[in-house]
Design a protein around this motif. Structure first.
Motif, PDB file in Angstrom:
ATOM      1  N   PRO A 129       0.828  -1.155   0.046  1.00 53.00           N
ATOM      2  CA  PRO A 129       0.027   0.109   0.090  1.00 53.00           C
ATOM      3  C   PRO A 129       0.865   1.343   0.126  1.00 53.00           C
ATOM      4  N   ALA A 166       0.850   6.441   2.865  1.00 56.60           N
ATOM      5  CA  ALA A 166      -0.140   7.051   3.894  1.00 56.60           C
ATOM      6  C   ALA A 166      -1.100   5.858   4.250  1.00 56.60           C
ATOM      7  N   ASP A 167      -1.485   4.938   3.449  1.00 52.65           N
ATOM      8  CA  ASP A 167      -2.464   3.820   3.730  1.00 52.65           C
ATOM      9  C   ASP A 167      -1.473   2.888   4.729  1.00 52.65           C
ATOM     10  N   LEU A 168      -0.386   2.701   4.357  1.00 50.04           N
ATOM     11  CA  LEU A 168       0.534   1.814   5.251  1.00 50.04           C
ATOM     12  C   LEU A 168       0.627   2.404   6.632  1.00 50.04           C
ATOM     13  N   ALA A 193      -1.393   4.391   8.202  1.00 49.75           N
ATOM     14  CA  ALA A 193      -2.925   4.215   8.818  1.00 49.75           C
ATOM     15  C   ALA A 193      -3.129   2.896   9.442  1.00 49.75           C
ATOM     16  N   SER A 194      -2.869   1.946   8.311  1.00 45.84           N
ATOM     17  CA  SER A 194      -3.046   0.294   8.693  1.00 45.84           C
ATOM     18  C   SER A 194      -2.435   0.193  10.011  1.00 45.84           C
ATOM     19  N   THR A 207       3.878   8.437   9.217  1.00 46.07           N
ATOM     20  CA  THR A 207       4.351   8.240   7.901  1.00 46.07           C
ATOM     21  C   THR A 207       5.770   8.320   7.825  1.00 46.07           C
TER      22      THR A 207
END
Length: 250
Positions: free
Chosen positions: A48, A51-53, A55-56, A61
């Motif tokens: 991902p 940013a997505d990584l 958040a997960s 970041t």
């Protein structure tokens, strides 16, 4: 109330589960590196976005960026620019075994001994509790998992069936703390055990100890179950120690 029995079935999802706030980049690196070594993130997989990584995983970041940079330096990630670009898993020459050997080399002999001692204590306690508390149906599930482990034909299957077997025993122990410890230790030492599964003689001996463990569980013999479970870990730790020493030789 029984613990959930589907942990290993969601192993890939667990790769991106949130960390506790105090965890830093080195833990992100270890989780992703181990996921690559176990085949949960196969060669060529696109990660991902940052940013997505972040958040997960529940980290910043900046932490993710630092971890990905370290994995690129290790040759485990490739960055592609432009449309369809991003970070992609790249297995090194030697594949998963090369990654695991690097991990082993990062541990001192004292670290390895300490880790083995702790894992033996947890495994032994879980097996003893399972022998005392397990229902006939639960022991039968463990027996089936043990047979699948013994019949596993390749290293990947051996690792997967071993993880399932250990988690079933920890679940049957009816101790949330022992179960949590087993899950954490699998994350820490599980990939290293894969190296011992590459050795035919070592795997054969391990399968014999698993048979001994199942016999003890079916007989509700807590002391015998504890001994067999501890011996499994101690034998694996001894082999890992030999491999660790070999890595220092020219």
């Amino acid at each position: 109330m029984r613990l959930a029995r589907h942990y290993y079935g969601h192993a890939t999802a667990a790769v991106f589960a949130p960390f506790k706030p105090m965890f830093r980049a080195e833990f992100v690196i270890r989780r992703l590196r181990d996921a690559i070594a176990l085949g949960l993130l196969p060669d060529g997989t696109q990660l991902p976005g940052e940013a997505d990584l972040a958040a997960s995983l529940g980290v910043s970041t900046v932490t993710v960026r630092e971890a990905l940079a370290a994995l690129r330096n290790d040759g485990l990630l490739q960055t592609r620019r432009g449309r369809g670009g991003g970070s992609f898993i790249a297995l090194p020459p030697g594949g998963a075994s090369a990654i695991i050997r690097r991990r082993l080399q990062s541990l001192s002999l004292m670290d390895l001994r300490d880790l083995g001692d702790f894992y033996a204590a947890v495994s032994g306690a879980a097996a003893a509790c399972a022998a005392q508390r397990g229902t006939p149906d639960e022991i039968e599930q463990i027996r089936g998992a043990a047979e699948r482990f013994a019949a596993a034909a390749d290293v990947g299957a051996r690792r997967q069936t071993d993880a399932r077997l250990r988690l079933l025993i920890a679940t049957t122990a009816q101790s949330p703390r022992l179960y949590a410890a087993e899950v954490e230790l699998q994350a820490e030492i599980g990939t290293l055990l894969r190296l011992t599964f590459e050795l035919k003689d070592a795997f054969r001996h391990d399968a014999e100890l698993v048979t001994e463990l199942v016999v003890a569980l079916r007989a509700a013999d807590a002391a015998r179950a504890r001994h067999a479970a501890e011996q499994r870990v101690r034998a694996a730790t001894a082999r890992l120690t030999e491999l660790r020493i070999d890595l220092e030789r020219p």
